[in-house]
Design a protein around this motif. Structure first.
Motif, short mmCIF file in Angstrom:
data_model
loop_
_atom_site.label_atom_id
_atom_site.label_comp_id
_atom_site.label_asym_id
_atom_site.label_seq_id
_atom_site.Cartn_x
_atom_site.Cartn_y
_atom_site.Cartn_z
N GLY A 97 63.48 -17.24 -111.44
CA GLY A 97 62.20 -17.15 -110.98
C GLY A 97 61.51 -16.22 -112.00
O GLY A 97 60.34 -16.48 -112.11
N LEU A 98 62.04 -15.83 -113.14
CA LEU A 98 61.43 -14.86 -114.05
C LEU A 98 61.51 -15.64 -115.36
O LEU A 98 62.74 -16.36 -115.63
N PHE A 99 60.84 -15.34 -116.22
CA PHE A 99 61.02 -15.74 -117.54
C PHE A 99 60.41 -14.56 -118.64
O PHE A 99 59.59 -13.51 -118.56
N CYS A 100 61.20 -14.67 -119.67
CA CYS A 100 61.11 -13.80 -120.69
C CYS A 100 59.89 -14.10 -121.93
O CYS A 100 59.62 -15.03 -122.51
N PRO A 135 62.53 -8.17 -112.76
CA PRO A 135 61.06 -8.05 -113.02
C PRO A 135 60.79 -6.67 -113.98
O PRO A 135 61.19 -5.57 -113.63
N GLY A 136 60.17 -7.00 -115.01
CA GLY A 136 59.71 -5.87 -115.75
C GLY A 136 60.76 -5.29 -116.80
O GLY A 136 60.38 -4.38 -117.76
N GLU A 137 62.12 -5.70 -116.78
CA GLU A 137 63.19 -5.11 -117.46
C GLU A 137 63.10 -5.89 -118.93
O GLU A 137 62.62 -7.15 -119.09
N LYS A 138 63.66 -5.23 -119.90
CA LYS A 138 63.73 -5.72 -121.43
C LYS A 138 64.58 -7.12 -121.39
O LYS A 138 65.79 -6.89 -120.82
N CYS A 139 64.10 -8.05 -122.06
CA CYS A 139 64.68 -9.24 -122.04
C CYS A 139 64.76 -9.66 -123.85
O CYS A 139 63.95 -9.38 -124.44
N GLU A 179 60.46 -9.77 -105.72
CA GLU A 179 59.85 -8.63 -106.38
C GLU A 179 59.36 -9.20 -107.66
O GLU A 179 59.92 -9.92 -108.34
N CYS A 180 58.19 -8.59 -108.02
CA CYS A 180 57.24 -9.22 -109.07
C CYS A 180 56.98 -8.39 -110.14
O CYS A 180 56.73 -7.24 -110.05
N TYR A 181 56.87 -8.87 -111.19
CA TYR A 181 56.14 -8.01 -112.52
C TYR A 181 55.40 -9.08 -113.21
O TYR A 181 55.51 -10.15 -113.37
N PRO A 182 53.97 -8.53 -113.35
CA PRO A 182 53.43 -7.38 -112.86
C PRO A 182 53.28 -7.07 -111.61
O PRO A 182 53.25 -8.38 -110.74
N PRO A 183 53.33 -6.12 -110.84
CA PRO A 183 53.45 -6.02 -109.31
C PRO A 183 52.25 -6.68 -108.74
O PRO A 183 51.11 -6.58 -109.38
N GLN A 184 52.44 -7.17 -107.68
CA GLN A 184 51.39 -8.19 -107.07
C GLN A 184 50.85 -7.39 -105.97
O GLN A 184 51.51 -6.56 -105.20
N PRO A 185 49.54 -7.15 -105.62
CA PRO A 185 48.85 -6.32 -104.66
C PRO A 185 49.49 -6.87 -103.47
O PRO A 185 49.59 -8.13 -103.12
N CYS A 223 60.84 -9.41 -118.51
CA CYS A 223 60.88 -10.60 -117.53
C CYS A 223 59.58 -10.53 -116.66
O CYS A 223 59.38 -9.39 -116.23
N TYR A 224 58.89 -11.48 -116.65
CA TYR A 224 57.68 -11.63 -115.91
C TYR A 224 57.93 -12.81 -114.91
O TYR A 224 58.75 -13.46 -115.13
N GLY A 225 57.14 -12.60 -113.84
CA GLY A 225 57.04 -13.49 -112.63
C GLY A 225 57.65 -12.75 -111.48
O GLY A 225 57.61 -11.59 -111.44
N CYS A 226 58.13 -13.55 -110.43
CA CYS A 226 58.93 -12.99 -109.20
C CYS A 226 60.24 -13.50 -109.13
O CYS A 226 60.52 -14.66 -109.18
N PHE A 227 61.14 -12.52 -108.78
CA PHE A 227 62.54 -12.98 -108.77
C PHE A 227 62.51 -13.61 -107.24
O PHE A 227 62.01 -13.13 -106.09
N LEU A 228 63.24 -14.68 -107.05
CA LEU A 228 63.18 -15.61 -106.10
C LEU A 228 64.03 -15.02 -104.84
O LEU A 228 64.12 -15.21 -103.70
#
Length: 110
Positions: A79-82, A61-65, A97-103, A88-93
């Motif tokens: 679970g993530l998409f570029c 999540p949040g890394e360059k792709c 862990e998500c990007y952007p961070p979820q409250p 990388c957006y979304g939540c890693f299954l």
């Protein structure tokens, strides 16, 4: 009909330039070199085999792709998409862990 050969030449140049850019972007591995672990091993988000036949870590999540030449920065984990921004957006299954961070949401149990 005069323009047809010119258009054909332009299309051929475009296709060949893309092929040359793709083919020079990496050197294919040979033998045991293909089984060598990625430099960042162990990979927290998993790994894949890139277009050069080398093992590479998946991006979290949040890394360059993505990248300008055939995903040169890497692929996202499950679970993530570029995104078009190259992150990388979304939540890693694996650990959600998500990007952007979820409250943090407080879940009441009944």
């Amino acid at each position: 009909m005069r323009f047809f050969p010119s258009i054909l030449l332009i299309v051929a140049i475009f296709i060949l330039s893309d092929y040359v850019r793709w083919s020079t972007a990496c050197t294919w591995c040979q033998g045991e070199e293909c089984n060598a672990p990625p430099p960042q091993y162990p990979c927290p988000y998993g790994e894949y085999t890139n277009r050069c036949r080398r093992r590479e870590c998946l991006k979290g999540p949040g890394e360059k792709c993505g990248g300008p030449i055939r995903n040169s920065f890497g692929d996202c984990a499950t679970g993530l998409f570029c995104s078009s921004e190259g992150r990388c957006y979304g939540c890693f299954l694996g650990n959600l862990e998500c990007y952007p961070p979820q409250p943090n949401k407080n879940v009441n149990q009944y």
